[in-house]
Design a protein around this motif. Sequence first.
Motif, mmCIF file in Angstrom:
data_model
loop_
_atom_site.group_PDB
_atom_site.id
_atom_site.type_symbol
_atom_site.label_atom_id
_atom_site.label_comp_id
_atom_site.label_asym_id
_atom_site.label_seq_id
_atom_site.Cartn_x
_atom_site.Cartn_y
_atom_site.Cartn_z
ATOM 1 N N TYR A 1 -9.243 3.960 10.501
ATOM 2 C CA TYR A 1 -7.964 4.187 11.183
ATOM 3 C C TYR A 1 -7.218 5.303 10.466
ATOM 4 C CZ TYR A 1 -5.927 1.460 7.310
ATOM 5 O OH TYR A 1 -5.549 1.018 6.058
ATOM 6 N N HIS B 1 0.838 -1.208 0.000
ATOM 7 C CA HIS B 1 0.000 0.000 0.000
ATOM 8 C C HIS B 1 0.870 1.254 0.000
ATOM 9 C CE1 HIS B 1 -3.251 -2.679 1.408
ATOM 10 N NE2 HIS B 1 -2.462 -3.050 2.397
ATOM 11 N N THR C 1 -8.108 0.919 2.949
ATOM 12 C CA THR C 1 -9.406 1.477 3.340
ATOM 13 C C THR C 1 -9.295 2.877 3.942
ATOM 14 O OG1 THR C 1 -9.245 0.352 5.466
ATOM 15 C CG2 THR C 1 -10.463 -0.777 3.727
ATOM 16 N N ARG D 1 -11.108 -3.860 -5.258
ATOM 17 C CA ARG D 1 -11.081 -4.613 -4.004
ATOM 18 C C ARG D 1 -12.409 -4.475 -3.287
ATOM 19 N NH1 ARG D 1 -7.371 -3.503 1.315
ATOM 20 N NH2 ARG D 1 -6.849 -5.665 1.821
ATOM 21 N N TYR E 1 -11.367 -9.432 0.514
ATOM 22 C CA TYR E 1 -10.734 -9.532 1.844
ATOM 23 C C TYR E 1 -11.827 -9.845 2.848
ATOM 24 C CZ TYR E 1 -7.452 -8.378 5.659
ATOM 25 O OH TYR E 1 -6.627 -8.419 6.763
HETATM 26 O O1 LIG Z 1 -3.299 -4.388 4.479
HETATM 27 C C1 LIG Z 1 -4.032 -5.371 4.546
HETATM 28 O O2 LIG Z 1 -4.114 -6.144 3.608
HETATM 29 C C2 LIG Z 1 -4.802 -5.613 5.727
HETATM 30 C C3 LIG Z 1 -5.403 -4.688 6.517
HETATM 31 C C4 LIG Z 1 -5.657 -3.303 6.129
HETATM 32 C C5 LIG Z 1 -6.470 -3.170 4.926
HETATM 33 O O3 LIG Z 1 -6.770 -4.114 4.246
HETATM 34 C C6 LIG Z 1 -6.937 -1.828 4.496
HETATM 35 O O4 LIG Z 1 -6.879 -0.892 5.273
HETATM 36 O O5 LIG Z 1 -7.372 -1.720 3.352
HETATM 37 C C7 LIG Z 1 -5.869 -5.092 7.848
HETATM 38 O O6 LIG Z 1 -6.045 -6.303 8.082
HETATM 39 O O7 LIG Z 1 -6.037 -4.210 8.687
#
Ligand SMILES: O=C(O)/C=C(\CC(=O)C(=O)O)C(=O)O
Length: 304
Positions: free
Chosen positions: A49, A33, A77, A124, A157
């Motif tokens: 967050y 990311h 996210t 995603r 996810y």
């Molecule tokens: O980085 C990852 O894959 C997992 C994440 C963060 C996430 O997916 C996001 O913020 O988009 C998690 O389990 O907090």
Amino acid sequence: MEFEKTPGWLDWYAGPSKPRFKLPAGAVDAHCHVFGPGAEFPYAPERKYTPCDASKAQLFALRDHLGFARNVIVQATCHGADNRAMVDACKASGGKARGVATVRRTITDQELQDLHAAGVRGVRFNFVKRLVDFTPKDELLEIANRIAPLGWHVVIYFEAVDLPELWDFFTALPTTVVVDHMGRPDVSKPVDGPEFELFVKFMRDNPNVWSKVSCPERLSVTGPKALNGEQAAYRDVVPFAKRIVEEFPDRVLWGTDWPHPNLKDHMPDDGLLVDFIPHIAVTAELQQKLLVDNPMRLYWPEEV
Ligand SMILES: O=C(O)/C=C(\CC(=O)C(=O)O)C(=O)O
């Protein structure tokens, strides 16, 4: 804009070690990311967050340090459906990064075309409740049907306990489907127990489903942590990832997950995370597929 990090936030590990494992030429970090920087690319109002900044320049420096040739940058996210930071990084990469976006049903065809031109090859869908508010499945299916003609795929996810409820939706998706982090198994349960067997069945019954065998640092219960030169980190995750790599060698991807959002316990040394790879892909042939052939087929098919 000034942002204050979520209390207890762990920043990414500065000064990672050089991996002992030599990555094959052309290796792709297929899950990472960028965060902001917030002053340039503000975090989304609906985020759950607020991270530390993690810029494209820092990501590219890590890529070069670890020995990767390319990145797949997945929309996090904390940026919601504002893909500007990810798109900016893809454009600045000189063709060495492709992206996975988050979009809403209000996106126009022209905006999808612009994302494609920037290097985006997937969307995603996130079902992890601590990360996102619920999006209706009919909206997601509508998006999937719109991105399918572009040759894009869907990244999903979710957590293992939610797979039964999501099964029918996932198997109705019209594209290649890539699961983040093996669907987050509880690795304190047996690798041949009902929960992980269901995930294996999901992949076996649906040849369009791929998996990232990433994030041992998130899944591990017993460690040891990838710190202080540890060469056998996260041993409890190995049987799970190794099984997926060996049963589905042509449908697996690997990524660092840098800058490792939301880890609570420790921040891994990314060099040692790379040293985890030969424990789960134990032959040169499996490593080549996991790190080069598979991600190239999915993200740079025109070069294959
Ligand atoms: O980085 C990852 O894959 C997992 C994440 C963060 C996430 O997916 C996001 O913020 O988009 C998690 O389990 O907090």
